[in-house]
Scaffold this active site. Sequence first.
Site, PDB file in Angstrom:
ATOM      1  N   SER A 298       8.452   8.293  11.385  1.00  0.00           N
ATOM      2  CA  SER A 298       7.307   7.508  10.918  1.00  0.00           C
ATOM      3  C   SER A 298       6.638   6.706  12.028  1.00  0.00           C
ATOM      4  O   SER A 298       5.498   6.286  11.864  1.00  0.00           O
ATOM      5  CB  SER A 298       7.748   6.539   9.815  1.00  0.00           C
ATOM      6  OG  SER A 298       8.166   7.255   8.691  1.00  0.00           O
TER       7      SER A 298
ATOM      8  N   GLU B 132       9.773  -9.983   0.003  1.00  0.00           N
ATOM      9  CA  GLU B 132      11.196  -9.661   0.040  1.00  0.00           C
ATOM     10  C   GLU B 132      11.678  -9.848   1.463  1.00  0.00           C
ATOM     11  O   GLU B 132      10.939  -9.661   2.412  1.00  0.00           O
ATOM     12  CB  GLU B 132      11.430  -8.197  -0.370  1.00  0.00           C
ATOM     13  CG  GLU B 132      11.280  -7.929  -1.856  1.00  0.00           C
ATOM     14  CD  GLU B 132      12.420  -8.506  -2.675  1.00  0.00           C
ATOM     15  OE1 GLU B 132      13.567  -8.478  -2.214  1.00  0.00           O
ATOM     16  OE2 GLU B 132      12.149  -8.986  -3.792  1.00  0.00           O
TER      17      GLU B 132
ATOM     18  N   GLU C  12       0.553   1.235   2.484  1.00  0.00           N
ATOM     19  CA  GLU C  12       1.675   2.169   2.583  1.00  0.00           C
ATOM     20  C   GLU C  12       2.531   2.162   1.314  1.00  0.00           C
ATOM     21  O   GLU C  12       3.016   1.111   0.891  1.00  0.00           O
ATOM     22  CB  GLU C  12       2.585   1.810   3.769  1.00  0.00           C
ATOM     23  CG  GLU C  12       3.697   2.856   3.920  1.00  0.00           C
ATOM     24  CD  GLU C  12       4.823   2.473   4.859  1.00  0.00           C
ATOM     25  OE1 GLU C  12       5.022   1.277   5.125  1.00  0.00           O
ATOM     26  OE2 GLU C  12       5.517   3.397   5.314  1.00  0.00           O
TER      27      GLU C  12
END
Length: 502
Positions: free
Chosen positions: A115, A263, A304
């Site tokens: 990625s 998070e 994303e």
Amino acid sequence: MPLQCATLITGLLLWLQVLRSSAVIPVEEEDPRFWNVKGKEALRRALNLQPNPHRAKNLILFLGDGMGIATVTAARILQGQMAGKTGEETSLNMDAFPYLALSKTYNVDQQMPDSAGTATAYLCGVKANYGTLGLSAAARRYQCNTTAGNEVSSVLHRARMAGKSVGIISTARVQHASPGAAYSHTANRGWYSDADLSSDAVNHGCRDIAYQLVHNTDIHVILGGGRQYMLPNVTQDPEYSGSRGTRLDRTNLIDEWLKGLFEPSDLRFELDRDVTTDPSLTEMVEKAIRILRRNPKGFYLFVEGGRIDHGHHAGMAKLALTEAVQFDRAIGRAAELTSELDTLSVVTADHSHVFSFGGYAPRGNPVLGLSRVIAEDGKPFTNALYGNGPGYRLENGSRADVNVTIAGGNEYMQNSAVPLPAETHGSEDVAIFAKGPMSHLFHGVQEQSYIAHAMAYAACIEPYSDCLLEPLPEPSSAMSCRPSLPGLTLSLLPALYTYAWA
Ligand SMILES: *[C@@H]1O[C@H](CO)[C@@H](O)[C@H](O)[C@H]1NC(C)=O
Ligand SMILES: *[C@@H]1O[C@H](CO)[C@@H](O)[C@H](O)[C@H]1NC(C)=O
Ligand SMILES: *[C@@H]1O[C@H](CO)[C@@H](O)[C@H](O)[C@H]1NC(C)=O
Ligand SMILES: *[C@@H]1O[C@H](CO)[C@@H](O)[C@H](O)[C@H]1NC(C)=O
Ligand SMILES: [Zn+2]
């Protein structure tokens, strides 16, 4: 087994499967007129399709991490089946985009890409090496001393330089590889916080990705996970009392410049999300667009769906496909909040996975269900399978038994052919879907790095600032469908946009 016998059993199983199938095959599909009408409608749309040759005011890049074509098809069927239909005939939001291309995803040094190298290609326009962010392939992974002089800049950065508002959203951590190439230049994608830097990297002055997130480019909206890399190691996470930051430099990057990280690490999978505390990707997209579109010069937004990839790596197709369905919902919401006339939207993936599905499934078969035939080991098998990964399991020397209930479990691991602790990426091409101004540039089989060039050109951003595209004429105020903005001076957004999730 003799052929006739196998055929007989297959036929019997097919019958049983049809009896069990919940959604009924639409009877109108038996009439040729159904397909002829459908075909004519699609033909009329194709004949009427006019390229939009205007300059794009806004750019949105939706990146489904690991969303290969098999994943798109399976997510489409899943979405339809969640709505009680047979599923195959369903259209995802991305399916309605008029222009498509294929993207060749290899990294300069790897056939099977990651990625980071791929993000450098589609965000910066330059193919790169595996594991590196925002650096040309002259840089070497882990070698900090190959950073200087090899930096390549992203379309997001160049859009910011051109006065547009910019934002990144991810369901993974915002310092993760895909968003990371939008703002950082890093020889190793794993250098999330300063605690992750090698001593060699520290000695050569390389900065961690979280540091670069707040220091390289004025990013107006940052929504996603990754709080731990922004907080000093003595600071408790505001949501998880057992968890602390990881930074050694005693810097609170959130205080310095932060917008909202939900998070400490990645966001939870859609299937595990706490809907009272964690926003969905759709909610994040909605929030971001409402903020970014206030800039009269337009915006660049990177979105994303980061956990499609994680579901596949875990060998759990249901997690991956549910993420892909949610990703598509976000694409639909963005379409409601923007105009196709001035906004170029591109949907693609960085790479695929060794995920496949097929194997004698009748129409409407649960996409995570069983084949209608029995395998040569005398056991049923799921239509969704992996080439490798943690789903390789033998019990007493043969494959574990599976039934529809087991196969439909959220964390069921589909069988894989080869045991690996994590399933791997795939190497085949992925799709690029595009709509809006200059979206017809997306055609044919292209190097992945072409995406950044076509997007930059469509908006006349460096190095194409001399493009001859005219902006869309402004609608007269009477006809304007733009939302009114009471109380907004329409000055550019403050560099430090503080934003709290409501
Ligand atoms: C760069 O650093 C690596 C270690 O990361 C070292 O092996 C290499 O020799 C260095 N190259 C130069 C030109 O200093
Ligand atoms: C926290 O960071 C300080 C340096 O700022 C370091 O001395 C200390 O060992 C770190 N603590 C932990 C638990 O990592
Ligand atoms: C494996 O074989 C043993 C001995 O025959 C049996 O007790 C056990 O239940 C079997 N396990 C499975 C999962 O079939
Ligand atoms: C599937 O197998 C599990 C475990 O053996 C069992 O509890 C369940 O009832 C089975 N479901 C079906 C539909 O056969
Ligand atoms: Zn991956």
